[in-house]
Design an enzyme around this catalytic site. Structure first.
Site, PDB file in Angstrom:
ATOM      1  N   ARG A 549      -2.161   5.010  -1.924  1.00  6.12           N
ATOM      2  CA  ARG A 549      -1.771   5.448  -3.268  1.00  6.12           C
ATOM      3  C   ARG A 549      -0.681   4.579  -3.827  1.00  6.12           C
ATOM      4  O   ARG A 549       0.204   4.117  -3.100  1.00  6.12           O
ATOM      5  CB  ARG A 549      -1.159   6.848  -3.200  1.00  6.12           C
ATOM      6  CG  ARG A 549      -2.117   7.953  -3.255  1.00  6.12           C
ATOM      7  CD  ARG A 549      -1.415   9.222  -3.763  1.00  6.12           C
ATOM      8  NE  ARG A 549      -2.290  10.357  -3.569  1.00  6.12           N
ATOM      9  CZ  ARG A 549      -2.414  10.975  -2.410  1.00  6.12           C
ATOM     10  NH1 ARG A 549      -1.684  10.599  -1.387  1.00  6.12           N
ATOM     11  NH2 ARG A 549      -3.253  11.976  -2.272  1.00  6.12           N
ATOM     12  N   SER A 610       2.987   4.092   7.105  1.00  8.51           N
ATOM     13  CA  SER A 610       2.882   5.078   8.190  1.00  8.51           C
ATOM     14  C   SER A 610       2.446   4.467   9.519  1.00  8.51           C
ATOM     15  O   SER A 610       1.399   4.821  10.077  1.00  8.51           O
ATOM     16  CB  SER A 610       1.902   6.173   7.785  1.00  8.51           C
ATOM     17  OG  SER A 610       2.227   6.621   6.504  1.00  8.51           O
ATOM     18  N   ASP A 664       5.775   8.017   6.978  1.00  9.38           N
ATOM     19  CA  ASP A 664       5.265   9.201   6.258  1.00  9.38           C
ATOM     20  C   ASP A 664       5.941  10.501   6.710  1.00  9.38           C
ATOM     21  O   ASP A 664       6.138  11.417   5.919  1.00  9.38           O
ATOM     22  CB  ASP A 664       3.735   9.315   6.342  1.00  9.38           C
ATOM     23  CG  ASP A 664       3.183   9.259   7.763  1.00  9.38           C
ATOM     24  OD1 ASP A 664       3.975   9.052   8.706  1.00  9.38           O
ATOM     25  OD2 ASP A 664       1.955   9.409   7.927  1.00  9.38           O
TER      26      ASP A 664
END
Ligand code: G6P
Ligand code: BGC
Ligand code: BGC
Length: 924
Positions: A549, A610, A664
């Site tokens: 994203r 992440s 994350d």
């Protein structure tokens, strides 16, 4: 002659022995006999009405609609197919309830070869009256004693034996070996058995007896044994009809028509239990005064009214009542009533069958009547024969009407114009009474002319059929054992989980100290959660979960506003060159900026990345290794922020200000921390798994400073990479690990996270197939395809609202063709795998919160955990199981789980915002 049914009727205290005693006696004797006989005549129209009403009652019961009148019960048995003929083995069969006061034990050998039968050995035992009417335990103990006595005479030694229990009373079955007695019928009335599982009662009795090791594998109704034991003729035999002491039928119904079953495929054998049919409208006109008397004097007043006109227990009694009435009127036996004529059960089915047999001749009838203590005159024999014939003819006709209803039901449910069907018949009424079958046939032909029925007599009273069902049940039970054995290593005990928690605590301490540990315990340079004073517009990237994203995050007085877009990262990019990957990321940012009208602006950027990174500051993160299927070259060992900056540079005319790189877990903790200041732990259970938490800075060896806190990215996915989890690892875990792109790495993650659970299930299913437990042992290409079984299937399959048939539909979409037994087993595999994952995750969280509590020297800690990840959010039970495990293993911590709503991109922006605020403060 044996005593079929002498115990089925009971003289009720205070009741007149025969209400028809008071009946008026017409003067003309032949008129009187004719009048009695007339009562037993049933017209074609009446039979049709019974057929229609019974069919209606059957259909209502199938739909699960309770009928106001006591109706047929339509009880599903767990028999789903007629025999293949391939069943084999030795089985003990115990028959109780079909034939009067007797119990039969058989030793049946199934050869597995069609047409090749071995004669069973059998022994019959008479059940004493006090046992039939005494406490239930006494009856079952009696049965267990008979079993032992029978087996004592055989060379069985102490081998384990498999037993099929033929129990011929109405029962609610909930499994092949679970059956609750609804009510006694016929001559039985033992206390404490109704409402109980009769299999368990038998098992307990066998155990009390203690001589043989016998497993009760299946329980069946006598009709089912009769149907299953029938040699297949032109087609399979799909109806079983019994007229013995009582009467009943079973047949193969389409499963989709049986409301209680929740099954849309295949057939299931239904025990009609038509004995309880008693629609007043249909039966009323055919009930005689003798039927009422018989019912009045029976053990089960008002019940089984239909059975009481057909079953062998009652035919002799009806004849006795009529003869006694005629004698009382002086028409027969010169008005003399012998004790046999006055005593319930004085005339038996055997007497009736023999006297009615046209070949018997008057002399034989005479002899029987004399045996009954009577002194018949010449004309009496003929009258008696007529009475016997009338009672039996009516029985056969009524039975035909009921069978015709079953045939109509079959014809209708199979949508066939004409039905060709084989009916297996069993029971003493057929055996002893040749005319019964011919009347039955004739009447069925009239009532169901479109059905072409062949009647096949059962040869051994259904013992063979019971053995067949037992063989199938034994196979299923063996499969269940193998399933349990296979799943046992997934079922972790509390002790095992506590050990995981303790090992994790140890590994945490070592990692923090910089000692060798599978937990890297990486400092993140995040020292505080947001305080709410942060302001501004930020860009964020979110890479490493299911979606990549780009986000625009506006932090203002009124709260945080997010605009984002998802971009795909094709697998060839994720596993291509590092340069390609970072160029792709920058292309996406540029696209996003253009769409949002942000081109040319250099907003501060937070990067949720992440993967495990060793950070030297907020904006420096050296990628230690890829995880979760990423494998872009030339990145490991590099500073990811530099790689991003270089890509920005390559793409001229873009200016981006990368301020922070954030895992994350940290993004999630920050994002939830914005709402709840107690949020000091971040947890991800998605494609991968990991956790972070606020540690005391003094405990972090690699960062200078003694006061304050620092968020530590545990990288717990790698927990156990030093071999410490090998005790828990199954060979399915080993296979999944070996086939991954990072064998030997991320062992804890591979037992917990979404990227792997589907694969663990797939490997387990492959193993169960190879054992023959699943999919009939047929390996399919589809199931051998890697990643075909997505973790989202676990979430779907385990959803409580899904019926088993929907589970099957999901699996069929995968190209797996399976039975309902298969579907149930697949569900159990999914549950075992996901439960282990959730409990391991819970043990990890327990270790973390306990560490925080101890760090702070608190008796009790109240803390919140921010959580994100598709598995945690989508799985129906994962989150509650994690919470339950934490409660169990960390009872002194009050832990609240907060699900992150906006993803960790928001948290990255907040980390960036905090950094900017602090930077501004230093400038000032
Ligand atoms: C969050 C983040 C992702 C993260 C993901 C884990 O919302 O924004 O960066 O990796 O959750 O979930 P997933 O199931 O997508 O791996
Ligand atoms: C029972 C049935 C049985 C039938 C024939 C009835 O009394 O309720 O379960 O099949 O007798 O034995
Ligand atoms: C990574 C972690 C990440 C986790 C959850 C793991 O594979 O190593 O850095 O937090 O997945 O996305």
């Amino acid at each position: 002659m044996d005593s079929i049914g002498s115990l089925g009727l009971q003289q009720r205290e205070g009741a007149p022995s025969s209400p028809q005693e008071g009946l008026p006696c017409p003067s003309n004797s032949s008129e009187l006999v004719q009048e009695c006989l007339q009562q037993f005549k049933v017209t074609g129209a009446q039979l049709q009405q019974i057929q229609t009403s019974l069919l209606d009652s059957m259909e209502q019961a199938l739909k699960g609609q309770a009928s106001p009148a006591p109706a047929v019960r339509m009880l599903p048995t767990y028999v789903g197919s007629t025999p293949h003929g391939t069943e084999q083995g030795d089985f003990v069969v115990l028959e109780l309830g079909a034939t009067g006061a007797s119990l039969r034990v058989l030793w049946v050998t199934l050869t597995g070869i069609e047409g090749h039968k071995m004669e069973p050995r059998s022994q019959e035992f008479v059940i004493p009256e006090e046992v039939m009417l005494g406490p239930g335990q006494q009856l079952f103990d009696f049965a267990a004693r008979c079993l032992s006595e029978f087996l004592d005479a055989l060379p069985v030694g102490n081998q384990g034996l498999q037993l099929g229990f033929s129990f011929s009373f109405p029962c609610h079955q909930t499994g092949l070996d679970k059956s609750t007695l609804i009510s006694w019928t016929k001559g039985f009335r033992c206390s404490g058995v109704e409402g109980q599982d009769v299999v368990q009662l038998l098992r307990d009795a066998i155990q009390r007896q203690g001589t043989y090791s016998i497993d009760v594998v299946a329980v069946v109704n006598d009709t089912v044994g009769t149907m299953m034991g029938c040699e297949p003729g032109v087609g399979p035999c799909e109806v079983g009809l019994v007229v013995d002491t009582g009467t009943n039928a079973c047949y193969m119904e389409e499963a989709r028509h049986v409301a209680v079953l929740d099954e849309d495929r295949g057939r299931v054998c239904i025990s009609v239990e038509w004995g309880s049919f008693s629609d007043d409208g249909a039966l009323g006109p055919v009930l005689t005064i003798f039927d009422h008397t018989l019912d009045h004097e029976s053990l089960n007043l008002g019940a089984q009214r239909f059975e009481k006109m057909i079953g062998g227990l009652y035919l002799g009694e009806l004849v006795r009542l009529v003869l006694a009435h005629l004698a009382r009127c002086g028409v027969l036996f010169g008005g003399y009533l012998s004790p046999a004529l006055l005593r319930q059960g004085g005339i038996l089915l055997e007497h009736v069958a023999e006297m009615e047999d046209p070949s018997a001749g008057a002399a034989r009838v005479h002899a029987i009547l004399q045996d009954l203590g009577l002194n018949p005159r010449a004309s009496d024999a003929e009258f008696v024969q007529q009475v016997c014939a009338a009672v039996c003819t009516r029985a056969a006709q009524l039975c035909a009407a009921a069978l015709a209803a079953v045939l109509s039901r079959l014809q209708h449910s199979r949508e066939q114009q004409t039905l060709q069907i084989a009916v297996a018949t069993g029971g003493r009424v057929f055996e002893r009474h040749p005319r019964f079958l011919s009347i039955l046939k004739e009447t069925v032909m009239l009532l169901a002319p479109e059905c072409d029925v062949s009647f096949i007599p059962s040869v051994d009273g259904g013992g063979q059929g019971v053995a067949m069902v037992t063989a199938v049940a034994a196979r299923l039970a063996a499969h269940r054992c193998l399933l349990e054995e296979t799943l046992a290593p997934f079922r972790l005990t509390r002790e095992q989980l506590a050990a995981v928690q303790a090992q994790m605590r140890e590994a945490m301490a070592k990692g923090l100290q910089g000692e060798a540990s599978s937990l890297r315990m990486l400092p993140t340079y995040v020292r505080a959660t947001p305080d709410g004073s942060e302001r501004g517009d930020f860009l964020a990237l979110d890479l490493g979960g299911t979606n990549f994203r780009v986000l625009l995050v506006r932090v203002a007085t009124g709260g945080v506003q997010i605009t984002s877009q998802v971009y795909s990262i094709p697998e060839c990019v994720a596993q291509g060159s590092g340069q390609q990957l970072f160029d792709h990321i920058v292309d996406c940012i540029v696209d996003f900026q253009q769409k949002q009208g942000l081109s040319g602006q250099s907003l501060p950027l937070g990067f949720t990345f992440s993967f495990p990174c060793r950070q030297l500051g907020l904006d420096q993160g050296i990628l230690l290794n890829w995880t979760k299927g990423f494998n872009a070259s030339d990145c490991e060992g590099q500073d990811v922020v530099c790689l991003l900056r270089e890509a920005i540079r390559r793409r001229q005319a873009v200016e981006l200000n990368v301020v922070a790189i954030v895992n994350d877990t940290v993004g999630t903790m920050m994002s939830c921390g914005y709402e709840d200041p107690h949020c000091e732990v971040g947890l991800i259970v998605g494609t991968g798994t990991n956790a972070c938490y606020m540690e005391e800075l003094r405990n972090v060896a690699s960062v200078a400073g003694d006061s304050g806190h620092m968020c530590i990215n545990m990288e717990w996915g790698a927990f156990g990479d030093d071999g410490s989890l090998s005790m828990l690892s199954t060979h399915f875990d080993a296979s999944v690990d070996q086939a991954s792109i990072n064998p030997g790495k991320q062992r804890f993650e591979k037992m917990i996270s979404g990227m792997y659970l589907g694969e663990i299930v797939r490997h387990t299913l492959l193993h169960l197939t190879s054992l023959g437990v699943l999919f009939r042992g047929q390996q399919t290409q589809r199931l051998q395809t890697r990643d075909i079984f997505k973790t989202k299937f676990l979430s779907e399959i385990e959803s409580d609202s899904l019926a088993l048939r929907q589970v099957r539909a999901i699996l069929e979409d995968l190209g797996l063709s399976l039975t309902s037994d298969d579907a149930l087993m697949v569900l159990e595999v999914c549950q075992a795998v996901s439960q282990r994952a959730a409990r391991l995750c819970g043990a990890g969280v327990a270790a973390v919160v306990e560490k925080i509590r101890e760090n702070r020297g608190l008796e009790e800690l109240t803390v919140s955990v921010g959580v994100d990840g598709t598995l945690y959010k989508l799985h129906p039970h994962f989150s509650s199981l994690v919470a339950a495990t934490v409660r169990e293993l960390a009872p002194r911590c009050v832990v609240t789980f907060l699900q992150s709503e906006d993803g960790s991109g928001k948290g990255a922006a907040l980390v960036t915002a905090v950094a900017c605020r602090l930077a501004q403060m230093t400038c000032v």
